[in-house]
Design an enzyme around this catalytic site. Structure first.
Site, PDB file in Angstrom:
ATOM      1  N   CYS A   7       5.447  -8.351 -12.481  1.00 28.00           N
ATOM      2  CA  CYS A   7       5.143  -7.262 -13.419  1.00 28.00           C
ATOM      3  C   CYS A   7       6.355  -6.856 -14.250  1.00 28.00           C
ATOM      4  O   CYS A   7       6.224  -6.170 -15.264  1.00 28.00           O
ATOM      5  CB  CYS A   7       4.606  -6.050 -12.667  1.00 28.00           C
ATOM      6  N   HIS A  18       5.466   0.874 -16.329  1.00 24.81           N
ATOM      7  CA  HIS A  18       4.489  -0.108 -15.856  1.00 24.81           C
ATOM      8  C   HIS A  18       3.254   0.621 -15.328  1.00 24.81           C
ATOM      9  O   HIS A  18       3.355   1.583 -14.569  1.00 24.81           O
ATOM     10  CB  HIS A  18       5.126  -0.975 -14.760  1.00 24.81           C
ATOM     11  N   ASN A  45      -4.141  -2.700 -13.907  1.00 27.33           N
ATOM     12  CA  ASN A  45      -2.767  -3.215 -13.886  1.00 27.33           C
ATOM     13  C   ASN A  45      -2.752  -4.614 -14.512  1.00 27.33           C
ATOM     14  O   ASN A  45      -3.359  -5.536 -13.977  1.00 27.33           O
ATOM     15  CB  ASN A  45      -2.297  -3.258 -12.420  1.00 27.33           C
TER      16      ASN A  45
HETATM   17  O1  UT7 Z   1       2.089  -3.939 -10.151  1.00 24.82           O
HETATM   18  C1  UT7 Z   1       2.353  -4.443  -8.895  1.00 24.82           C
HETATM   19  C2  UT7 Z   1       2.758  -3.403  -7.974  1.00 24.82           C
HETATM   20  N1  UT7 Z   1       1.639  -2.819  -7.287  1.00 24.82           N
HETATM   21  C3  UT7 Z   1       1.582  -1.520  -7.082  1.00 24.82           C
HETATM   22  O2  UT7 Z   1       2.406  -0.781  -7.585  1.00 24.82           O
HETATM   23  C4  UT7 Z   1       0.561  -0.931  -6.172  1.00 24.82           C
HETATM   24  C5  UT7 Z   1       1.183   0.218  -5.372  1.00 24.82           C
HETATM   25  N2  UT7 Z   1       0.252   0.782  -4.393  1.00 24.82           N
HETATM   26  C6  UT7 Z   1      -0.789   1.532  -4.773  1.00 24.82           C
HETATM   27  O3  UT7 Z   1      -1.019   1.768  -5.929  1.00 24.82           O
HETATM   28  C7  UT7 Z   1      -1.632   2.138  -3.680  1.00 24.82           C
HETATM   29  O4  UT7 Z   1      -0.981   1.987  -2.430  1.00 24.82           O
HETATM   30  C8  UT7 Z   1      -3.066   1.516  -3.592  1.00 24.82           C
HETATM   31  C9  UT7 Z   1      -3.884   1.942  -4.807  1.00 24.82           C
HETATM   32  C10 UT7 Z   1      -2.971   0.005  -3.520  1.00 24.82           C
HETATM   33  C11 UT7 Z   1      -3.782   2.030  -2.351  1.00 24.82           C
HETATM   34  O5  UT7 Z   1      -3.814   3.446  -2.351  1.00 24.82           O
HETATM   35  P1  UT7 Z   1      -3.475   4.253  -1.029  1.00 24.82           P
HETATM   36  O6  UT7 Z   1      -3.628   5.686  -1.327  1.00 24.82           O
HETATM   37  O7  UT7 Z   1      -2.109   3.778  -0.584  1.00 24.82           O
HETATM   38  O8  UT7 Z   1      -4.631   3.805  -0.050  1.00 24.82           O
HETATM   39  P2  UT7 Z   1      -4.531   3.045   1.353  1.00 24.82           P
HETATM   40  O9  UT7 Z   1      -4.111   1.632   1.148  1.00 24.82           O
HETATM   41  O10 UT7 Z   1      -3.731   3.884   2.291  1.00 24.82           O
HETATM   42  O11 UT7 Z   1      -6.036   3.088   1.839  1.00 24.82           O
HETATM   43  C12 UT7 Z   1      -6.647   4.309   2.190  1.00 24.82           C
HETATM   44  C13 UT7 Z   1      -8.080   4.012   2.605  1.00 24.82           C
HETATM   45  C14 UT7 Z   1      -8.212   2.877   3.612  1.00 24.82           C
HETATM   46  O12 UT7 Z   1      -9.259   3.225   4.504  1.00 24.82           O
HETATM   47  P3  UT7 Z   1      -8.925   3.778   5.991  1.00 24.82           P
HETATM   48  O13 UT7 Z   1      -8.114   2.700   6.639  1.00 24.82           O
HETATM   49  O14 UT7 Z   1      -8.136   5.031   5.758  1.00 24.82           O
HETATM   50  O15 UT7 Z   1     -10.286   3.988   6.567  1.00 24.82           O
HETATM   51  C15 UT7 Z   1      -8.634   1.707   2.779  1.00 24.82           C
HETATM   52  O16 UT7 Z   1      -9.394   0.746   3.511  1.00 24.82           O
HETATM   53  O17 UT7 Z   1      -8.833   3.597   1.448  1.00 24.82           O
HETATM   54  C16 UT7 Z   1      -9.519   2.374   1.756  1.00 24.82           C
HETATM   55  N3  UT7 Z   1      -9.664   1.597   0.524  1.00 24.82           N
HETATM   56  C17 UT7 Z   1     -10.706   1.719  -0.304  1.00 24.82           C
HETATM   57  N4  UT7 Z   1     -11.799   2.480  -0.272  1.00 24.82           N
HETATM   58  C18 UT7 Z   1     -12.660   2.368  -1.298  1.00 24.82           C
HETATM   59  C19 UT7 Z   1      -8.813   0.667   0.046  1.00 24.82           C
HETATM   60  N5  UT7 Z   1      -9.278   0.183  -1.111  1.00 24.82           N
HETATM   61  C20 UT7 Z   1     -10.456   0.818  -1.358  1.00 24.82           C
HETATM   62  C21 UT7 Z   1     -11.403   0.728  -2.383  1.00 24.82           C
HETATM   63  N6  UT7 Z   1     -12.494   1.519  -2.318  1.00 24.82           N
HETATM   64  N7  UT7 Z   1     -11.263  -0.104  -3.436  1.00 24.82           N
END
Ligand code: UT7
Length: 318
Positions: free
Chosen positions: A110, A244, A274
């Site tokens: 990225c 970004h 993204n």
């Molecule tokens: O450009 C490249 C660099 N990439 C990035 O900068 C990405 C950086 N990270 C992020 O933006 C965030 O960490 C994410 C958007 C990827 C994830 O957000 P989060 O608030 O960190 O969520 P999480 O991974 O902690 O997941 C929370 C919950 C989980 O469920 P449980 O385990 O708490 O029951 C996930 O399974 O949300 C669940 N989950 C979803 N639910 C509905 C994960 N993806 C989804 C989804 N829809 N698409």
């Protein structure tokens, strides 16, 4: 040698996929995606190749800068993967637009646009190079596992380009790559060599989202502070922060830490998701189209991605 940007362009695939469309085949929903990321829809390739998107962006950037393909001395493409492992996407773009200059790809994930700017500024120091075409183009849809809701909702496909020439706009640039390759990767596999000990398949993008999130907030915040210190300016003196577009919450967090108003932090993540290295140049294209950048404006740009790479720069628009 510094540089200035003299034209920008974009290439976006036709097909738009909303969060509701994704909820039709994935265990996800619009509320989760919007509240966690700020993304409402993204465009993905159906009939287009990545070369199509990249060439469209390139031709628009050339047109806006009044240059012809034969005026370009170098093509740099930023991508995590073109239509072929070889030839490079840059060669495909060159072939498509009818250029004949040297052409190569850079893969800094990225952060690729900021890396490409630094490379371009080095080439422009040479008297034989006057005009460089930078094209950032990503087909993230082919790197995703479309059954993995953790990743496939986050990315989109698209390209953005700019033409750069000798100038004094670029005032500061800083690149880094911290050696943690495990947090975000797309495995390339081992092929079918009969000699390899442990066979590995080509894989889809996997990411430890929360770790990358923390890295992103830290690296962008420290990147801003370092740039401000180095140039001896305050955050108030930066007119636009083009960050970004990985997650609206990352942008908001940096904005709050700097105590700056929302209008200085434009967003396009809601419509595109993204776009990896194409995010910042696309944002730049849109700001210019909307007449939101004027000569003399100070722009801060910052990106981060797999590697983990990071980069930031400051330009005073010419
Ligand atoms: O450009 C490249 C660099 N990439 C990035 O900068 C990405 C950086 N990270 C992020 O933006 C965030 O960490 C994410 C958007 C990827 C994830 O957000 P989060 O608030 O960190 O969520 P999480 O991974 O902690 O997941 C929370 C919950 C989980 O469920 P449980 O385990 O708490 O029951 C996930 O399974 O949300 C669940 N989950 C979803 N639910 C509905 C994960 N993806 C989804 C989804 N829809 N698409």
């Amino acid at each position: 040698m510094s540089l200035k940007i003299i034209g920008t362009g974009k290439g976006i695939p036709e097909k738009r996929v909303t969060n509701h469309d994704l909820a039709g085949f994935l265990d996800t929903n619009d509320e989760w995606i919007v509240s966690r990321t700020g993304i409402k829809s993204r465009n993905v390739c159906s009939h287009e190749t990545l070369t199509d998107l990249a060439a469209a962006a390139a031709l628009q950037a050339l047109d806006k800068s009044g240059l012809r393909p034969e005026d370009i001395d170098l093509i740099i493409c930023s991508t995590i993967g073109g239509d072929y492992r070889t030839p490079s996407l840059a060669c495909c773009v060159s072939n498509s637009i009818g250029a004949s200059c040297p052409a190569f790809d850079v893969n800094a994930a990225c952060t690729g646009f900021i890396y490409a700017l630094e490379i371009a500024s080095g080439f422009l120091a040479d008297e034989k190079t006057d005009n460089i075409l930078i094209v950032c183009a990503e087909m993230m849809s082919k790197h995703m596992d479309w059954t993995d809701r953790n990743t496939c909702v986050l990315f989109g496909d698209g390209a953005a380009a700019c033409t750069v020439t000798k100038g004094n706009a670029l005032k500061y640039i800083d690149l880094s790559a911290s050696a943690d390759v495990s947090l975000l990767q797309v495995p390339s596999g081992t092929g079918n060599s009969p000699f390899v000990d442990e066979k590995k398949e080509y894989g889809f993008l996997n990411m430890q989202g929360q770790e990358v999130f923390k890295f992103a907030v830290n690296v962008v915040e420290s990147g801003v502070k370092q740039a401000l210190d180095k140039l001896n300016v305050s955050a108030e003196q930066i007119d636009l922060f083009l960050l970004h577009q990985a997650n609206k919450r990352i942008v908001d967090s940096v904005r709050r830490a700097l105590g700056q108003p929302e209008e200085k932090f434009p967003l396009n993540i809601a419509h595109y998701g993204n776009l990896s290295s194409a995010s910042i140049p696309l944002l730049l294209f849109e700001m210019l189209e909307e007449d939101k950048i004027k000569p003399g404006d100070t722009l801060f740009m910052s990106a981060f991605g797999a590697g983990l790479t990071a980069g930031s720069c400051v330009m005073v628009w010419e």
